[in-house]
Design a protein around this motif. Structure first.
Motif, short mmCIF file in Angstrom:
data_model
loop_
_atom_site.label_atom_id
_atom_site.label_comp_id
_atom_site.label_asym_id
_atom_site.label_seq_id
_atom_site.Cartn_x
_atom_site.Cartn_y
_atom_site.Cartn_z
N ILE A 4 -1.88 -1.99 10.05
CA ILE A 4 -2.82 -1.78 8.95
C ILE A 4 -3.77 -0.62 9.26
O ILE A 4 -4.30 0.01 8.35
N LEU A 5 -3.96 -0.32 10.55
CA LEU A 5 -4.81 0.82 10.90
C LEU A 5 -4.21 2.13 10.43
O LEU A 5 -4.93 3.12 10.23
N SER A 6 -2.90 2.16 10.24
CA SER A 6 -2.23 3.39 9.82
C SER A 6 -1.96 3.42 8.32
O SER A 6 -1.27 4.33 7.83
N ALA A 7 -2.51 2.46 7.58
CA ALA A 7 -2.19 2.35 6.15
C ALA A 7 -2.97 3.32 5.28
O ALA A 7 -2.66 3.49 4.10
N GLY A 8 -4.01 3.94 5.83
CA GLY A 8 -4.77 4.92 5.07
C GLY A 8 -5.77 4.34 4.11
O GLY A 8 -6.17 5.01 3.14
N VAL A 9 -6.20 3.08 4.34
CA VAL A 9 -7.24 2.47 3.53
C VAL A 9 -8.40 2.06 4.45
O VAL A 9 -8.19 1.83 5.64
N PRO A 10 -9.62 1.97 3.92
CA PRO A 10 -10.73 1.51 4.74
C PRO A 10 -10.43 0.12 5.31
O PRO A 10 -9.86 -0.73 4.62
N ILE A 16 0.84 -1.20 0.00
CA ILE A 16 0.00 0.00 0.00
C ILE A 16 0.87 1.25 0.00
O ILE A 16 0.61 2.22 -0.72
N ARG A 17 1.93 1.21 0.80
CA ARG A 17 2.83 2.37 0.89
C ARG A 17 3.50 2.65 -0.45
O ARG A 17 3.74 3.81 -0.79
N THR A 18 3.82 1.61 -1.22
CA THR A 18 4.48 1.81 -2.52
C THR A 18 3.48 2.06 -3.64
O THR A 18 3.89 2.36 -4.77
N GLY A 19 2.19 1.91 -3.34
CA GLY A 19 1.17 2.13 -4.36
C GLY A 19 0.94 0.94 -5.27
O GLY A 19 0.19 1.05 -6.26
N GLU A 20 1.53 -0.21 -4.96
CA GLU A 20 1.37 -1.38 -5.82
C GLU A 20 0.00 -2.05 -5.65
O GLU A 20 -0.43 -2.80 -6.53
N ILE A 21 -0.64 -1.81 -4.52
CA ILE A 21 -1.98 -2.33 -4.29
C ILE A 21 -2.74 -1.28 -3.49
O ILE A 21 -2.16 -0.57 -2.66
N ARG A 22 -4.01 -1.17 -3.80
CA ARG A 22 -4.83 -0.19 -3.08
C ARG A 22 -6.17 -0.84 -2.78
O ARG A 22 -7.16 -0.61 -3.48
N PRO A 23 -6.23 -1.67 -1.75
CA PRO A 23 -7.48 -2.36 -1.44
C PRO A 23 -8.60 -1.36 -1.13
O PRO A 23 -8.38 -0.36 -0.45
N ARG A 24 -9.77 -1.67 -1.63
CA ARG A 24 -10.93 -0.83 -1.31
C ARG A 24 -11.37 -1.06 0.13
O ARG A 24 -12.02 -0.21 0.72
N LEU A 25 -10.99 -2.23 0.67
CA LEU A 25 -11.24 -2.55 2.09
C LEU A 25 -10.28 -3.64 2.50
O LEU A 25 -10.06 -4.60 1.75
#
Length: 223
Positions: free
Chosen positions: A190-196, A163-172
């Motif tokens: 994962i709470l600090s990852a900025g994704v739902p 997520i940090r590198t932008g290679e994956i961006r889960p919607r949840l």
């Protein structure tokens, strides 16, 4: 619903019985009664079906304290599912527990890469877990997904990196691994990852919990 009391004469134990089709509804009625009216009024109504299904799966009411929802996690998860994006899980058990009829109604694939030969080989060569390598494969194939983790904290840790590198961006992200080593820490990460996310803070969780949350998002609008 109608209840019938049955007595086992050998043991003296009394059972309540109802029609098979009503057993689940009866279970949810018991859960809501034990949660209490004060809690039911205070709990966000979109989160309540998810919490109740987790309690229904585990018979563990401590989830009412430990199950964390990021802002609009439920609505964002349901929107993502309505668009037909895949659900990726870290275990075949979690994948097996997700209701395939409900998923198919939205055109959703449920995928798990843990047993794939290329994942096994990459894990052997790199010396990292298959769960982490599975995240790498998901990032290549399905960067737009819901990722449900019920067993492996290393999957959450790898998700955070990707997520940090932008290679994956889960919607949840459903983050509910169970265990003792790096479990609490991976969930907090994962709470600090900025994704739902929906996360069971602490040591508790499991593949059954991950599947229960996905099922709640798929077909529970109210309980």
């Amino acid at each position: 619903m109608e209840w019938t009391e049955t007595l086992c004469r050998e043991t003296g134990i009394r059972f309540l019985t109802t029609r098979p089709s009503e057993i689940e509804a009866a279970s949810f009625a018991i859960i809501k009664e034990e949660l209490g009216q004060e809690f039911l009024k205070a709990c966000p109504q979109d989160q309540l079906p998810v919490l109740c299904r987790v309690i229904h799966t585990t018979a563990d009411f401590s989830y009412k304290e430990s199950l964390y929802f990021s802002e609009d996690a439920v609505s964002k998860g349901r929107e993502a599912l309505a668009s037909g994006i895949p659900i990726i899980t870290d275990t075949t058990m979690a994948a097996s527990g997700i209701n395939k009829t409900a998923a198919a109604a939205h055109g959703i694939q449920v995928r798990c890469f843990i047993g794939d030969e290329d994942v096994k080989e990459a894990a052997r060569e790199s010396g990292i877990t298959r769960s982490a390598v599975s995240v790498d494969k998901a990032a290549r194939l399905y960067p737009d997904c819901i990722y449900a983790v019920g067993n492996a904290p290393t999957a959450l840790m790898r998700l955070y990196e990707k997520i940090r590198t932008g290679e994956i961006r889960p919607r949840l992200v459903v983050g509910v691994p169970v265990g003792f080593v790096n479990v609490v820490e991976a969930k907090e990460l994962i709470l600090s990852a900025g994704v739902p996310c929906i996360v069971a803070r602490g040591r508790k969780g499991g593949s059954n919990v991950a599947a229960a949350i996905c099922n709640a998002l798929l077909y529970d609008r109210k309980v």
